[in-house]
Design a protein around this motif. Structure first.
Motif, PDB file in Angstrom:
ATOM      1  N   LEU A   9      10.327  12.901  -9.878  1.00 50.18           N
ATOM      2  CA  LEU A   9       9.563  13.828 -10.403  1.00 50.18           C
ATOM      3  C   LEU A   9       7.767  13.967  -9.612  1.00 50.18           C
ATOM      4  O   LEU A   9       6.991  14.630  -9.638  1.00 50.18           O
ATOM      5  CB  LEU A   9       9.845  14.151 -11.390  1.00 50.18           C
ATOM      6  CG  LEU A   9      11.005  13.992 -12.078  1.00 50.18           C
ATOM      7  CD1 LEU A   9      11.439  13.861 -13.868  1.00 50.18           C
ATOM      8  CD2 LEU A   9      11.220  15.759 -11.932  1.00 50.18           C
ATOM      9  N   GLY A  27      12.837  21.281  -9.742  1.00 49.28           N
ATOM     10  CA  GLY A  27      12.914  20.323 -10.136  1.00 49.28           C
ATOM     11  C   GLY A  27      14.308  20.019  -9.556  1.00 49.28           C
ATOM     12  O   GLY A  27      14.211  18.626  -9.421  1.00 49.28           O
ATOM     13  N   ALA A  75      13.431  17.008  -6.962  1.00 49.08           N
ATOM     14  CA  ALA A  75      13.864  15.911  -7.704  1.00 49.08           C
ATOM     15  C   ALA A  75      14.689  15.517  -8.170  1.00 49.08           C
ATOM     16  O   ALA A  75      15.425  13.756  -7.758  1.00 49.08           O
ATOM     17  CB  ALA A  75      12.657  15.636  -8.407  1.00 49.08           C
ATOM     18  N   TYR A 133       9.549  12.634 -19.925  1.00 48.77           N
ATOM     19  CA  TYR A 133      11.245  13.022 -18.848  1.00 48.77           C
ATOM     20  C   TYR A 133      12.749  12.437 -19.358  1.00 48.77           C
ATOM     21  O   TYR A 133      13.578  12.735 -18.178  1.00 48.77           O
ATOM     22  CB  TYR A 133      11.056  13.004 -17.311  1.00 48.77           C
ATOM     23  CG  TYR A 133      10.284  14.764 -16.634  1.00 48.77           C
ATOM     24  CD1 TYR A 133      10.603  16.025 -16.669  1.00 48.77           C
ATOM     25  CD2 TYR A 133       9.016  14.099 -16.552  1.00 48.77           C
ATOM     26  CE1 TYR A 133       9.836  16.997 -16.327  1.00 48.77           C
ATOM     27  CE2 TYR A 133       7.402  14.763 -16.458  1.00 48.77           C
ATOM     28  CZ  TYR A 133       8.082  16.378 -15.750  1.00 48.77           C
ATOM     29  OH  TYR A 133       7.509  17.249 -15.742  1.00 48.77           O
TER      30      TYR A 133
END
Length: 357
Positions: free
Chosen positions: A95, A148, A151, A255
């Motif tokens: 990330l 994302g 990622a 996260y």
């Protein structure tokens, strides 16, 4: 995969707070090399975390020679995530490469050392009053949901390069797994009369009825709205937002529960988090606020029709958020050392789930 300073140490928050944070200091001095020659460090526990323990660490006196002025030490909770600790670390690094989250400086066996971000924690009142801030939150979530995903690919490459990447989420499989774990905790509680009284609405028969409603009523509603699988944070709330009012920059942190999943769940959870730990649903923003947020989320493509469609999608996932965090709380009761009243937390969310049916 970036090469970070790895410290082969496991930290116990309870022990650390009873032995002058010797382990925390050792980890920080190994990760931040310019601190290695310093004496005692200042360690302060940050309030607000209900699954991880966070410490702000910095030199006792200002040292102008040190580029790194302060760091955050994050000690993961026990059994708080569906991922291994190693996988959580790799996800955070992936990330970072896409510009999300606090920069990871180093890792230890059960946590991370992260860059300290000079900013203010956001309050729910700020989100309700500041439309510019609300827009930033909405756009950050939108960006994460789509950018994302890259990622997620980097994370997969770093940890499971030998297995083809699945673009669909494993959300319902994860929920099934959590239900099985929660049922085992409930089974263990049957012989404890005092604990059974405290569990209140969590006795096995009622819990099985809730599980049946989830799969026979709620899940078909979710299937009908066809929420796309995107990269979700799954725990966006005021406490996980850091805002620099001078630079007008927003950072979404923590996260721990992130991964591929239904967009509707992530958005529904953001609204439900306004109810707070006490699950006071009267604090959830009104429809006008929610529609404004969804319009910000959609950005330049927003229209009345798209907002209405997204609103319907989010509504279908609201009961799932309550059920998910009830499962989480049941497991926290058994494994967490933080000391929150997780049984009450679980009861309140199951009550909210039932009101949605």
């Amino acid at each position: 995969m970036e090469r970070l300073q790895a410290v082969c140490t496991e930290l116990d928050a309870y022990k650390e707070e009873n032995c002058a944070f010797v382990g925390v200091e050792k980890v920080c001095k190994c990760v931040v090399h310019e601190w290695s020659g310093l004496g005692k460090l200042q360690v302060k526990r940050l309030i607000g975390g209900v699954s991880n323990v966070l410490y702000k660490v910095e030199p006792l006196t200002a040292n102008t020679r040190c580029a790194q002025k302060a760091v955050i030490v994050r000690i993961y909770g026990t059994n708080t995530s569906l991922r291994t600790r190693a996988a959580q670390c790799e996800m955070a690094i992936a990330l970072n490469r896409e510009g999300f989250g606090a920069k990871v400086l180093g890792k230890f066996l059960n946590g991370l050392v992260e860059e300290y971000i000079e900013s203010e924690a956001v309050d729910t009142a700020d989100l309700l009053a500041d439309r510019a801030l609300l827009r930033k939150v909405a756009r950050t979530m939108s960006d994460l949901h789509f950018r994302g995903t890259q990622a997620s690919g980097l994370f997969h490459k770093a940890t499971r390069a030998d297995v083809p990447l699945k673009v669909e989420s494993q959300f319902w499989n994860d929920v099934k797994h959590l239900i099985e774990l929660a049922e085992s905790v409930l089974d263990e509680a049957r012989g404890d009369i005092i604990l059974r009284r405290k569990w209140n609405g969590l006795h096995s028969r009622k819990f099985k009825t809730d599980c049946k409603a989830l799969h026979e009523i709620v899940r078909p509603n979710c299937d009908r709205v066809k929420s796309p699988d995107v990269f979700c944070h799954n725990d966006v709330h005021a406490g996980n937002l850091l805002y620099d009012r001078v630079k007008r920059s927003l950072t979404l942190i923590d996260y721990e529960y992130a991964g591929l999943g239904p967009r509707g769940f992530d958005l529904a959870n953001f609204f439900c988090e306004f109810a707070g730990f006490e699950c006071d649903c009267s604090k959830i923003p009104d429809r006008d606020f929610r529609r404004k947020f969804l319009s910000f989320y959609l950005g330049s493509t927003s229209s009345e029709e798209k907002v209405a469609s997204l609103e319907k999608e989010v509504k279908a996932w609201v009961p799932v958020t309550y059920f998910f965090w009830a499962l989480w709380a049941i497991l926290q009761h058994k494994h967490s050392s933080i000391g929150e009243d997780y049984l009450r937390f679980a009861n309140l969310r199951l009550e909210a789930f039932r009101r949605c049916l």
